[in-house]
Motif scaffolding. Structure first.
Motif, PDB file in Angstrom:
ATOM      1  N   GLY A  28       0.828  -1.202   0.000  1.00  0.00           N
ATOM      2  CA  GLY A  28       0.000   0.000   0.000  1.00  0.00           C
ATOM      3  C   GLY A  28       0.862   1.252   0.000  1.00  0.00           C
ATOM      4  N   PHE A  29       0.817   2.006  -1.092  1.00  0.00           N
ATOM      5  CA  PHE A  29       1.708   3.155  -1.224  1.00  0.00           C
ATOM      6  C   PHE A  29       1.443   4.213  -0.152  1.00  0.00           C
ATOM      7  N   ALA A  30       0.178   4.419   0.199  1.00  0.00           N
ATOM      8  CA  ALA A  30      -0.134   5.431   1.206  1.00  0.00           C
ATOM      9  C   ALA A  30       0.509   5.098   2.547  1.00  0.00           C
ATOM     10  N   LEU A  31       0.693   3.813   2.834  1.00  0.00           N
ATOM     11  CA  LEU A  31       1.320   3.407   4.094  1.00  0.00           C
ATOM     12  C   LEU A  31       2.764   3.887   4.152  1.00  0.00           C
ATOM     13  N   PHE A  32       3.474   3.760   3.049  1.00  0.00           N
ATOM     14  CA  PHE A  32       4.877   4.179   3.024  1.00  0.00           C
ATOM     15  C   PHE A  32       5.005   5.695   2.990  1.00  0.00           C
ATOM     16  N   TYR A  33       4.049   6.373   2.308  1.00  0.00           N
ATOM     17  CA  TYR A  33       4.044   7.842   2.360  1.00  0.00           C
ATOM     18  C   TYR A  33       3.875   8.306   3.800  1.00  0.00           C
ATOM     19  N   LEU A  34       2.926   7.686   4.507  1.00  0.00           N
ATOM     20  CA  LEU A  34       2.654   8.074   5.886  1.00  0.00           C
ATOM     21  C   LEU A  34       3.847   7.781   6.782  1.00  0.00           C
ATOM     22  N   LYS A  35       4.471   6.635   6.582  1.00  0.00           N
ATOM     23  CA  LYS A  35       5.642   6.290   7.379  1.00  0.00           C
ATOM     24  C   LYS A  35       6.785   7.275   7.128  1.00  0.00           C
ATOM     25  N   GLY A  36       6.902   7.754   5.892  1.00  0.00           N
ATOM     26  CA  GLY A  36       7.986   8.676   5.554  1.00  0.00           C
ATOM     27  C   GLY A  36       7.878  10.017   6.245  1.00  0.00           C
ATOM     28  N   VAL A  37       6.648  10.442   6.579  1.00  0.00           N
ATOM     29  CA  VAL A  37       6.477  11.751   7.221  1.00  0.00           C
ATOM     30  C   VAL A  37       6.203  11.624   8.713  1.00  0.00           C
ATOM     31  N   SER A  38       6.170  10.393   9.222  1.00  0.00           N
ATOM     32  CA  SER A  38       5.879  10.179  10.642  1.00  0.00           C
ATOM     33  C   SER A  38       7.155  10.189  11.465  1.00  0.00           C
ATOM     34  N   PRO A  39       7.061  10.493  12.754  1.00  0.00           N
ATOM     35  CA  PRO A  39       8.240  10.403  13.627  1.00  0.00           C
ATOM     36  C   PRO A  39       8.739   8.958  13.722  1.00  0.00           C
ATOM     37  N   ASN A  40       9.971   8.806  14.127  1.00  0.00           N
ATOM     38  CA  ASN A  40      10.565   7.471  14.237  1.00  0.00           C
ATOM     39  C   ASN A  40       9.835   6.590  15.248  1.00  0.00           C
ATOM     40  N   SER A  41       9.136   7.230  16.191  1.00  0.00           N
ATOM     41  CA  SER A  41       8.423   6.455  17.206  1.00  0.00           C
ATOM     42  C   SER A  41       7.216   5.711  16.637  1.00  0.00           C
ATOM     43  N   VAL A  42       6.736   6.154  15.465  1.00  0.00           N
ATOM     44  CA  VAL A  42       5.597   5.493  14.822  1.00  0.00           C
ATOM     45  C   VAL A  42       6.123   4.344  13.967  1.00  0.00           C
ATOM     46  N   LYS A  43       5.796   3.139  14.327  1.00  0.00           N
ATOM     47  CA  LYS A  43       6.253   1.957  13.609  1.00  0.00           C
ATOM     48  C   LYS A  43       5.284   1.613  12.484  1.00  0.00           C
ATOM     49  N   ILE A  44       5.796   0.917  11.484  1.00  0.00           N
ATOM     50  CA  ILE A  44       4.955   0.526  10.362  1.00  0.00           C
ATOM     51  C   ILE A  44       3.855  -0.415  10.820  1.00  0.00           C
ATOM     52  N   GLN A  45       4.123  -1.189  11.884  1.00  0.00           N
ATOM     53  CA  GLN A  45       3.090  -2.087  12.417  1.00  0.00           C
ATOM     54  C   GLN A  45       1.910  -1.290  12.974  1.00  0.00           C
ATOM     55  N   ASN A  46       2.204  -0.132  13.600  1.00  0.00           N
ATOM     56  CA  ASN A  46       1.126   0.728  14.098  1.00  0.00           C
ATOM     57  C   ASN A  46       0.263   1.242  12.946  1.00  0.00           C
ATOM     58  N   ILE A  47       0.911   1.598  11.859  1.00  0.00           N
ATOM     59  CA  ILE A  47       0.184   2.101  10.695  1.00  0.00           C
ATOM     60  C   ILE A  47      -0.670   0.992  10.093  1.00  0.00           C
ATOM     61  N   TYR A  48      -0.123  -0.222  10.016  1.00  0.00           N
ATOM     62  CA  TYR A  48      -0.894  -1.354   9.487  1.00  0.00           C
ATOM     63  C   TYR A  48      -2.173  -1.575  10.298  1.00  0.00           C
ATOM     64  N   ARG A  49      -2.048  -1.491  11.620  1.00  0.00           N
ATOM     65  CA  ARG A  49      -3.241  -1.689  12.451  1.00  0.00           C
ATOM     66  C   ARG A  49      -4.214  -0.520  12.302  1.00  0.00           C
ATOM     67  N   GLY A  50      -3.673   0.675  12.123  1.00  0.00           N
ATOM     68  CA  GLY A  50      -4.533   1.858  12.044  1.00  0.00           C
ATOM     69  C   GLY A  50      -5.376   1.933  10.790  1.00  0.00           C
ATOM     70  N   ILE A  51      -4.961   1.261   9.714  1.00  0.00           N
ATOM     71  CA  ILE A  51      -5.705   1.383   8.457  1.00  0.00           C
ATOM     72  C   ILE A  51      -6.895   0.426   8.391  1.00  0.00           C
ATOM     73  N   ILE A  52      -6.969  -0.520   9.301  1.00  0.00           N
ATOM     74  CA  ILE A  52      -8.022  -1.537   9.219  1.00  0.00           C
ATOM     75  C   ILE A  52      -9.420  -0.909   9.185  1.00  0.00           C
ATOM     76  N   PRO A  53      -9.763   0.026  10.105  1.00  0.00           N
ATOM     77  CA  PRO A  53     -11.107   0.633  10.039  1.00  0.00           C
ATOM     78  C   PRO A  53     -11.364   1.364   8.729  1.00  0.00           C
ATOM     79  N   PHE A  54     -10.331   1.992   8.166  1.00  0.00           N
ATOM     80  CA  PHE A  54     -10.531   2.756   6.936  1.00  0.00           C
ATOM     81  C   PHE A  54     -10.735   1.836   5.736  1.00  0.00           C
ATOM     82  N   VAL A  55     -10.066   0.699   5.722  1.00  0.00           N
ATOM     83  CA  VAL A  55     -10.328  -0.286   4.670  1.00  0.00           C
ATOM     84  C   VAL A  55     -11.760  -0.797   4.787  1.00  0.00           C
ATOM     85  N   ALA A  56     -12.211  -1.028   6.028  1.00  0.00           N
ATOM     86  CA  ALA A  56     -13.592  -1.463   6.241  1.00  0.00           C
ATOM     87  C   ALA A  56     -14.581  -0.398   5.752  1.00  0.00           C
TER      88      ALA A  56
END
Length: 278
Positions: free
Chosen positions: A225-253
């Motif tokens: 998912g390209f938007a996931l990597f865009y978001l990770k690129g502008v997020s602080p280092n404390s935000v892990k890609i796993q957090n982003i993966y979990r956060g997108i679940i409601p939006f996919v639904a």
């Protein structure tokens, strides 16, 4: 088919998805305020005038550009290809107004445009070659025979096609899905009969918008998912890609809900084009 009608048909589904996102964020932030804390006082403008100026500078120019491009298509003044030139001209005007129309900027834009265009055209060439070989070898007939052997009605077949596109969105970019899958699915779609739910001449428009809404999930579904990597690129280092993966679940639904709504109520996609045509 009319590209202008496709653009018009996509407006209400797009607004529907936006409203679903907005409602979800509003409810969650109300129930759990610590998930959406307010900005500190030192962030952003410190006055109403400053807020209006920020809005004027950051929001209106993109809206102006979008209106210029789509408006020229809807009004019949330009084809989609010509509208790209209109958008390029509008971008030059905005850059001139902002004092950023410099030779270095123009050269960089031209280089990036050439690279992007080259990449897309190589995908076009590969997808066209794939489709040609696929059809020459009888792949299209095999798929149609397989569908007929399954004995699915139009609705069952539609769910199979939408499910296939949804799963492909996990692994492929929307461009590849559009250029490779749609030429295979189009002959099947043209044979569908939904009775009074959707008229025969409107099925292709309806299906195209359903695919477009479905493809929105490809921007959010891992692992590509390209938007996931865009978001990770502008997020602080404390935000892990796993957090982003979990956060997108409601939006996919929510996107799936929007897709189902467009399937149940086809007027969401067909009402505006019919209104303009009438």
């Amino acid at each position: 088919i009319s590209v202008g009608n496709l653009f018009l048909g996509a407006i209400l589904p797009g607004l529907l998805l936006s409203c679903l996102y907005f409602a979800y964020i509003l409810v969650v932030s109300s129930l759990k305020p610590h998930w959406a804390p307010s900005l500190s006082d030192d962030v952003g403008p410190d006055s109403t005038v400053g807020l209006l100026l920020m809005l004027l500078k950051g929001f209106l120019p993109p809206v102006f550009l979008i209106t210029l491009v789509l408006g020229s298509i809807f009004a019949g003044w330009a084809t989609p290809t010509e509208a790209a030139g209109v958008g390029g001209f509008g971008s030059l005007v905005l850059a001139l107004v902002n004092g950023k129309l410099k030779w270095d900027v123009v050269r960089d834009v031209c280089e990036r445009t050439a690279l992007t265009t080259g990449m897309i055209f190589f995908i076009f060439m590969g997808a066209t070659a794939f489709s040609y070989v696929f059809r020459s070898l009888g792949g299209e007939d095999i798929i149609i025979e397989l569908i007929e052997h399954l004995g699915l009605e139009a609705w069952g077949l539609l769910f199979v096609l939408m499910g296939t596109i949804f799963v492909l969105g996990f692994f492929f970019d929307w461009i590849e899905i559009t250029l490779i899958v749609l030429p295979v699915f189009t002959p099947i779609v043209e044979l569908m009969d939904f009775g009074s739910h959707v008229e025969g001449r409107d099925i292709v428009y309806w299906f195209a918008i359903l695919v477009a809404v479905n493809l929105q999930t490809s921007f959010l579904t891992p692992p590509f998912g390209f938007a996931l990597f865009y978001l990770k690129g502008v997020s602080p280092n404390s935000v892990k890609i796993q957090n982003i993966y979990r956060g997108i679940i409601p939006f996919v639904a929510l996107q799936v809900m929007g897709l189902v709504a467009c399937m149940i109520w086809p007027e969401i996609t067909l009402w505006l084009p019919k209104l303009v045509l009438d």
